[in-house]
Design a protein around this motif. Structure first.
Motif, PDB file in Angstrom:
ATOM      1  N   PHE A   7     -16.178  82.922  11.766  1.00 48.51           N
ATOM      2  CA  PHE A   7     -15.481  82.809  10.474  1.00 48.51           C
ATOM      3  C   PHE A   7     -13.970  82.620  10.666  1.00 48.51           C
ATOM      4  CE2 PHE A   7     -19.478  84.744   9.266  1.00 48.51           C
ATOM      5  CZ  PHE A   7     -19.808  84.029   8.118  1.00 48.51           C
ATOM      6  N   ASP A   8     -13.636  81.934  11.751  1.00 51.45           N
ATOM      7  CA  ASP A   8     -12.257  81.504  11.987  1.00 51.45           C
ATOM      8  C   ASP A   8     -12.184  80.037  11.560  1.00 51.45           C
ATOM      9  OD1 ASP A   8      -9.757  80.808  12.850  1.00 51.45           O
ATOM     10  OD2 ASP A   8     -10.180  81.041  14.990  1.00 51.45           O
ATOM     11  N   LEU A   9     -11.551  79.783  10.420  1.00 50.60           N
ATOM     12  CA  LEU A   9     -11.527  78.431   9.852  1.00 50.60           C
ATOM     13  C   LEU A   9     -10.390  77.576  10.377  1.00 50.60           C
ATOM     14  CD1 LEU A   9     -12.388  79.303   6.130  1.00 50.60           C
ATOM     15  CD2 LEU A   9     -13.928  78.804   8.036  1.00 50.60           C
ATOM     16  N   GLY A  10      -9.649  78.067  11.345  1.00 51.56           N
ATOM     17  CA  GLY A  10      -8.582  77.269  11.932  1.00 51.56           C
ATOM     18  C   GLY A  10      -7.271  77.388  11.173  1.00 51.56           C
ATOM     19  N   ARG A  11      -6.344  76.484  11.519  1.00 48.12           N
ATOM     20  CA  ARG A  11      -4.995  76.512  10.947  1.00 48.12           C
ATOM     21  C   ARG A  11      -4.644  75.133  10.407  1.00 48.12           C
ATOM     22  NH1 ARG A  11      -1.422  80.517  11.757  1.00 48.12           N
ATOM     23  NH2 ARG A  11       0.759  80.136  11.203  1.00 48.12           N
ATOM     24  N   SER A  12      -4.047  75.098   9.250  1.00 45.28           N
ATOM     25  CA  SER A  12      -3.692  73.831   8.617  1.00 45.28           C
ATOM     26  C   SER A  12      -2.678  73.072   9.473  1.00 45.28           C
ATOM     27  CB  SER A  12      -3.091  74.097   7.227  1.00 45.28           C
ATOM     28  OG  SER A  12      -2.505  72.930   6.691  1.00 45.28           O
ATOM     29  N   PHE A  13      -2.887  71.756   9.592  1.00 48.36           N
ATOM     30  CA  PHE A  13      -1.969  70.926  10.354  1.00 48.36           C
ATOM     31  C   PHE A  13      -0.585  70.857   9.709  1.00 48.36           C
ATOM     32  CE2 PHE A  13      -5.622  68.172  12.197  1.00 48.36           C
ATOM     33  CZ  PHE A  13      -5.799  69.094  13.206  1.00 48.36           C
ATOM     34  N   PHE A  14      -0.550  70.755   8.385  1.00 46.95           N
ATOM     35  CA  PHE A  14       0.688  70.427   7.693  1.00 46.95           C
ATOM     36  C   PHE A  14       1.312  71.607   6.951  1.00 46.95           C
ATOM     37  CE2 PHE A  14      -1.786  66.489   7.965  1.00 46.95           C
ATOM     38  CZ  PHE A  14      -0.889  65.687   8.656  1.00 46.95           C
ATOM     39  N   GLN A  15       0.520  72.630   6.620  1.00 46.25           N
ATOM     40  CA  GLN A  15       1.082  73.776   5.906  1.00 46.25           C
ATOM     41  C   GLN A  15       1.354  74.959   6.827  1.00 46.25           C
ATOM     42  OE1 GLN A  15      -0.331  74.566   1.901  1.00 46.25           O
ATOM     43  NE2 GLN A  15      -1.830  72.919   2.074  1.00 46.25           N
ATOM     44  N   ASN A  16       0.955  74.846   8.088  1.00 48.81           N
ATOM     45  CA  ASN A  16       1.227  75.865   9.104  1.00 48.81           C
ATOM     46  C   ASN A  16       0.765  77.247   8.655  1.00 48.81           C
ATOM     47  OD1 ASN A  16       2.123  76.691  11.636  1.00 48.81           O
ATOM     48  ND2 ASN A  16       4.156  77.220  10.890  1.00 48.81           N
ATOM     49  N   LYS A  17      -0.435  77.287   8.063  1.00 41.58           N
ATOM     50  CA  LYS A  17      -1.038  78.539   7.627  1.00 41.58           C
ATOM     51  C   LYS A  17      -2.501  78.543   8.032  1.00 41.58           C
ATOM     52  CE  LYS A  17       1.611  79.754   3.453  1.00 41.58           C
ATOM     53  NZ  LYS A  17       1.486  79.990   1.987  1.00 41.58           N
ATOM     54  N   PRO A  18      -3.088  79.722   8.252  1.00 40.84           N
ATOM     55  CA  PRO A  18      -4.542  79.767   8.473  1.00 40.84           C
ATOM     56  C   PRO A  18      -5.280  79.247   7.238  1.00 40.84           C
ATOM     57  CG  PRO A  18      -3.508  81.839   9.115  1.00 40.84           C
ATOM     58  CD  PRO A  18      -2.453  81.050   8.405  1.00 40.84           C
ATOM     59  N   VAL A  19      -6.349  78.502   7.464  1.00 45.15           N
ATOM     60  CA  VAL A  19      -7.115  77.933   6.351  1.00 45.15           C
ATOM     61  C   VAL A  19      -7.689  79.046   5.471  1.00 45.15           C
ATOM     62  CG1 VAL A  19      -9.103  76.507   5.739  1.00 45.15           C
ATOM     63  CG2 VAL A  19      -7.658  75.865   7.671  1.00 45.15           C
ATOM     64  N   SER A  20      -8.123  80.140   6.100  1.00 46.86           N
ATOM     65  CA  SER A  20      -8.675  81.259   5.316  1.00 46.86           C
ATOM     66  C   SER A  20      -7.620  81.824   4.372  1.00 46.86           C
ATOM     67  CB  SER A  20      -9.188  82.346   6.253  1.00 46.86           C
ATOM     68  OG  SER A  20      -8.158  82.783   7.129  1.00 46.86           O
ATOM     69  N   GLU A  21      -6.374  81.856   4.798  1.00 47.39           N
ATOM     70  CA  GLU A  21      -5.296  82.357   3.933  1.00 47.39           C
ATOM     71  C   GLU A  21      -5.056  81.401   2.768  1.00 47.39           C
ATOM     72  OE1 GLU A  21      -0.495  83.237   4.216  1.00 47.39           O
ATOM     73  OE2 GLU A  21      -1.752  83.440   6.015  1.00 47.39           O
ATOM     74  N   LEU A  22      -5.089  80.086   3.052  1.00 53.66           N
ATOM     75  CA  LEU A  22      -4.923  79.094   1.985  1.00 53.66           C
ATOM     76  C   LEU A  22      -6.031  79.214   0.946  1.00 53.66           C
ATOM     77  CD1 LEU A  22      -3.890  75.901   3.998  1.00 53.66           C
ATOM     78  CD2 LEU A  22      -2.485  77.161   2.361  1.00 53.66           C
ATOM     79  N   ILE A  23      -7.274  79.407   1.420  1.00 61.51           N
ATOM     80  CA  ILE A  23      -8.404  79.531   0.504  1.00 61.51           C
ATOM     81  C   ILE A  23      -8.254  80.785  -0.355  1.00 61.51           C
ATOM     82  CG2 ILE A  23     -10.897  79.918   0.374  1.00 61.51           C
ATOM     83  CD1 ILE A  23     -11.214  78.101   2.782  1.00 61.51           C
ATOM     84  N   ARG A  24      -7.827  81.891   0.255  1.00 64.09           N
ATOM     85  CA  ARG A  24      -7.614  83.129  -0.516  1.00 64.09           C
ATOM     86  C   ARG A  24      -6.523  82.949  -1.568  1.00 64.09           C
ATOM     87  NH1 ARG A  24      -8.258  85.778   4.548  1.00 64.09           N
ATOM     88  NH2 ARG A  24      -5.992  85.902   4.756  1.00 64.09           N
ATOM     89  N   GLU A  25      -5.498  82.174  -1.239  1.00 66.85           N
ATOM     90  CA  GLU A  25      -4.414  81.947  -2.198  1.00 66.85           C
ATOM     91  C   GLU A  25      -4.871  81.105  -3.380  1.00 66.85           C
ATOM     92  OE1 GLU A  25      -1.261  80.149  -0.038  1.00 66.85           O
ATOM     93  OE2 GLU A  25      -0.687  81.981   1.037  1.00 66.85           O
TER      94      GLU A  25
END
Length: 360
Positions: free
Chosen positions: A111-129
């Motif tokens: 359940f490690d979704l990686g890190r966004s190329f352009f927003q420099n954030k973990p994908v899981s954090e972006l989804i939670r936001e």
């Protein structure tokens, strides 16, 4: 005890079957993306070329045309090859495709979704936001659709063939024929300051002074903002569920056990709600997952874009446009997993509603 064992065995089998389904979806998407031009490497190279072009325009020597017969992607010409390789390594494209796919699957298994190329954030954090916005719109859409469609479908079945039945059928089919995005544009033009009145805000879920409002002010401000997007999504969803409920109730009303109950003098309300409705609920539950997932995700993209709502739909759209592959795969993984789990809940509910269906 035996029944519980059978139930858990059924759930385990279904969960295990989700694994090849997820792998298949991710594999097909991964293969398709390999042939899509304009990936993150090309976009970064284009940005570097733009900077170099700006320096040259400011006084440097102009870059000459590419040599005839020069091979490779033209968008990378003018950028040092070592720099291109450095960018590839940065994004992980220095590895073969099969290694990148296996690495991605290994991350998703944890359940490690990686890190966004352009927003420099973990994908899981972006989804939670972004998730609260999509949940807000989807939950209200789902609840209002069922709260209106189920009673309306029952009323249409009880009054089948009447003027009420004909009139409401025309209205729900008319609403179904108008796409949510088109209706959203109409609502904005008429009620959000387009050409007529400005009763509702143009964008967002809350006002800029949200933190300064009291509890009642926050509630009214929230309802004020979600009214137009929710109306745009709800109106088109009435038809299918309403007609489904009506047909299911009509089918049950005509069965022999209903005639027998009426002949025994059972009150019409008890016949309708204790007998007819439970049996008519089975096909309604069959369509439950599609309606649930649809309310949260299928129409969210256009509505979130139209009303400037920063949710998962808008995030998915922007990640596809920018070729932000970790976000694309991460959101796809989450959407697919939610869909599979919802299907499992539907089947369990189907078995609960109809004792004739067995887990075997």
């Amino acid at each position: 005890m035996v029944e519980k064992t059978i139930v858990w065995s059924y759930i385990l089998r279904r969960v295990l079957l989700m694994i090849p389904t997820l792998l298949g979806v991710m594999f097909i998407t991964f293969v398709v993306i390999q042939f899509v031009p304009g990936g993150p490497v090309e976009q970064m190279v284009a940005q570097l070329q733009g900077r170099q072009g700006g320096l040259e325009a400011g006084g440097g020597a102009p870059a000459g045309p590419a040599a005839p017969g020069a091979g490779g992607y033209r968008g990378r010409q003018g950028v040092d090859a070592a720099k291109v390789e450095e960018i590839k390594k940065l994004y992980g494209f220095d590895k073969p495709a099969h290694e990148r796919f296996l690495q991605m699957i290994g991350q998703f298994a944890r359940f490690d979704l990686g890190r966004s190329f352009f927003q420099n954030k973990p994908v899981s954090e972006l989804i939670r936001e972004k998730l609260p916005v999509s949940i807000t719109i989807g939950l209200w859409t789902f609840l209002l659709t069922y709260l209106v469609s189920v009673p309306l479908g029952i009323a249409k079945a009880v009054r089948a063939g009447s003027a009420f039945d004909t009139g409401t059928t025309f209205l729900v089919l008319l609403g179904n024929s108008i796409p949510a995005f088109v209706l959203g544009v109409v609502l904005l033009v008429y009620f959000a300051g387009g050409s007529f009145v400005q009763w509702f805000p143009l964008r967002g879920l809350t006002s800029t002074n949200w933190d300064q409002l009291n509890l009642w002010g926050k509630v009214t401000d929230y309802v004020w903002h979600i009214t137009l997007p929710v109306v745009a999504m709800v109106v088109g969803g009435f038809a299918v569920i309403t007609i489904l409920v009506k047909n299911s109730v009509l089918e049950e009303i005509r069965k022999q056990y209903v005639l027998t109950a009426r002949a025994k003098g059972v009150a019409e309300g008890k016949v309708l709600w204790r007998h007819v409705f439970r049996n008519a609920l089975i096909p309604i539950m069959t369509g439950f997952p599609a309606a649930f997932i649809g309310a949260f995700f299928s129409g969210a993209l256009l509505i979130e874009t139209l009303f400037s709502l920063d949710g998962l739909g808008l995030l998915s759209y922007e990640s596809v446009i920018r070729r932000d592959y970790p976000v694309v795969f991460g959101t796809l993984f989450v959407f697919t997993l939610i869909g599979l789990l919802t299907n499992l809940v539907r089947d369990l509910g189907y078995i609960w509603a109809d004792p004739r269906v067995k887990y075997e």
